[in-house]
Design an enzyme around this catalytic site. Structure first.
Site, PDB file in Angstrom:
ATOM      1  N   GLU A   1      53.800  81.305  60.177  1.00  0.00           N
ATOM      2  CA  GLU A   1      52.766  80.467  60.809  1.00  0.00           C
ATOM      3  C   GLU A   1      53.383  79.143  61.286  1.00  0.00           C
ATOM      4  O   GLU A   1      53.138  78.683  62.393  1.00  0.00           O
ATOM      5  CB  GLU A   1      51.663  80.199  59.779  1.00  0.00           C
ATOM      6  CG  GLU A   1      50.480  79.409  60.284  1.00  0.00           C
ATOM      7  CD  GLU A   1      49.423  79.184  59.200  1.00  0.00           C
ATOM      8  OE1 GLU A   1      49.683  79.573  58.033  1.00  0.00           O
ATOM      9  OE2 GLU A   1      48.359  78.634  59.515  1.00  0.00           O
TER      10      GLU A   1
ATOM     11  N   ASP B   1      44.542  70.551  61.999  1.00  0.00           N
ATOM     12  CA  ASP B   1      43.534  70.203  60.999  1.00  0.00           C
ATOM     13  C   ASP B   1      43.756  68.912  60.204  1.00  0.00           C
ATOM     14  O   ASP B   1      42.911  68.045  60.169  1.00  0.00           O
ATOM     15  CB  ASP B   1      43.381  71.355  59.997  1.00  0.00           C
ATOM     16  CG  ASP B   1      43.272  72.714  60.682  1.00  0.00           C
ATOM     17  OD1 ASP B   1      43.463  72.796  61.904  1.00  0.00           O
ATOM     18  OD2 ASP B   1      42.989  73.691  59.989  1.00  0.00           O
TER      19      ASP B   1
END
Ligand code: GLC
Length: 467
Positions: free
Chosen positions: A433, A165
């Protein structure tokens, strides 16, 4: 219980905890839906626990496929209010609510790996055969909608589509996008420290693009001509290229089995089409003649597209840095950033001998800079931040993809070094993550599906050792 055994059990527990009945969320609350490349990778973890459940993961993802073939980046199977932007912002008017962009198309590579690794070939052939039309349609969507001029390079319309992102590779191009024109409420920072997340400047533009797609009625031609963010993303292009090769291999294996294998192509009347529901032993894989010839035509088209990318990938070779780089499709400017995307061409096998040597050298020197593997952005970049999402932290699944690429190119030592670092990382820090690339401390969401799945598939289990 050995440490490895404990870690395996813990990884399985992560997937079971994140299971929402046929599909797996990346993690609770922060990412409460089904994500495209997360789910594909997570299916590899399920393969170590329950093979039919692994196939079901992919079948659930494909329920979100658009009529034009796009497999979206998020499938909103149910309503959950802990995530922004939800279905109403995306504004997709289809029976299954989804976003309007895709994600790195690692899916077909994974399905091919699942097919090869399966212990029950009859079930795997049946499930793969049923997935084949959707996978082919998906790849053709990438090529037709995102490369209508046959340049060999597909274009991406949103940093979220890259899966990376807020990578510095997108900074300049994203800065040219206007900010969103309304007050929205982010939810990611309710769950995670804002210091680890993309900044408001980026979010304003992420949201603008979502609005832009909706206002353009998702029209392929309008977006191709006028989307204010258009990127030849070397990560997506590399992953797509490898996945197309794998899809061709899979299609040939299941459509044209060796004569000794049981025939999969029992011909049925032309109107008998396959569906993607779970097969039963009473319902063997069958393809109609019409569908078979449609698939063969798609296969040929995929081979042509594959060759075209192979011919034209040289356009993304950036001479001053001796790397493949992403390029802004509007301004033609190279991104000038070393991110893990610049190493993904190894997976696709892009480049001649010298170019591959440059990539090997980059890989070696990059690995020496930090203790736990490849940081998402090169530590010497001015934009490097050890903890901020795609601007420095280590993402285990990307390290796995690059290790696979290194191995494919015969860079065994580098592949091993990546694997050992990743193993140390999860042994010391668990299934986060992503990880601070300096301290190794886990960041972002905890009990994260793809980290656990990559562990099960690659780092810890016996089956993963087999090639
Ligand atoms: C973030 C990541 C993306 C991932 C998603 C769900 O948006 O950047 O790659 O798919 O979270 O884990």
């Amino acid at each position: 219980m050995t440490d490895t055994h404990h870690l395996i059990e813990k990884a399985k527990q992560v997937l079971i905890t994140n299971d929402r009945g046929g599909y797996t969320v990346p993690t609770d609350k922060l990412y409460p839906f089904q994500w495209n490349w997360d789910s594909a990778i997570t299916a590899l973890g399920w393969m170590q626990i329950d093979e039919p459940r692994a196939w079901q993961e992919i079948e659930m993802l494909i329920k979100g496929q658009w009529p034009n073939g796009m497999i979206p980046h998020i499938v909103f199977h149910e309503e959950v209010d802990t995530y922004f932007p939800g279905p109403s912002v995306w504004g997709v008017d289809l029976p299954v609510k989804t976003t309007s962009i895709s994600q790195p198309p690692v899916l077909a590579s994974i399905v091919n790996m699942m097919y090869e690794a399966s212990t029950d070939k009859a079930i795997a052939t049946d499930r793969a055969l049923k997935l084949l039309p959707a996978l082919m349609k998906y790849h053709l969507w990438w090529y037709r909608d995102r490369d209508p001029e046959n340049t060999g390079l597909v274009v991406s319309y949103h940093p979220w589509e890259s899966g990376m992102d807020n990578s510095p590779a997108w900074d300049k191009s994203l800065a040219a996008v206007p900010p969103a024109t309304w007050q929205y409420q982010r939810k990611d920072t309710d769950h995670i420290d804002a210091e680890e997340r993309p900044k408001a400047f980026e979010y304003d533009r992420f949201v603008y693009l979502v609005d832009f797609f909706r206002q353009a009625d998702f029209d392929a031609d309008t977006l191709y001509r006028t989307c204010p963010y258009r990127m030849y993303d070397i990560g997506i292009i590399s992953i797509l290229h490898k996945a197309t090769a794998d899809l061709i291999a899979l299609a040939e294996a299941v459509l044209m089995p060796a004569p000794s294998n049981s025939p999969n192509l029992s011909r049925l009347p032309a109107d008998e089409h396959i569906n993607t529901s779970a097969p039963t032993s009473e319902h063997p894989s069958v393809l109609s003649l019409a569908l078979t010839s449609e698939l063969m035509a798609s296969l040929n088209e995929l081979k042509q597209r594959y060759a075209l990318t192979q011919q034209n990938i040289g356009k993304l070779w950036h001479v001053p840095s001796n790397t493949f780089q992403s390029q802004d499709a509007i301004t033609q400017a190279f991104s000038h950033e070393l991110t893990t995307g610049t190493l993904l061409p190894l997976l696709a096998g892009f480049g001649d001998k010298t170019q591959k040597q440059h990539m090997q050298h980059l890989l070696q020197t990059w690995l020496q800079l930090k203790p736990y593997g490849l940081s998402s952005t090169h530590p010497k970049s001015n934009e490097f931040e050890a903890k901020r999402y795609w601007r420095g932290p280590i993402w285990v699944h990307v390290n796995w993809l690059i290790a696979m690429g290194a191995e494919l190119q015969g860079f065994e030592d580098e592949a091993k070094a990546i694997k050992n670092s990743a193993k140390a990382l999860i042994e010391q820090n668990g299934y986060f993550e992503y990880f601070d690339c300096e301290s190794g401390v886990g960041c972002g969401g905890d009990t994260f599906s793809w980290t656990a799945a990559v562990s099960l598939h690659w780092l810890l289990t016996q089956k993963a050792e087999k090639k």
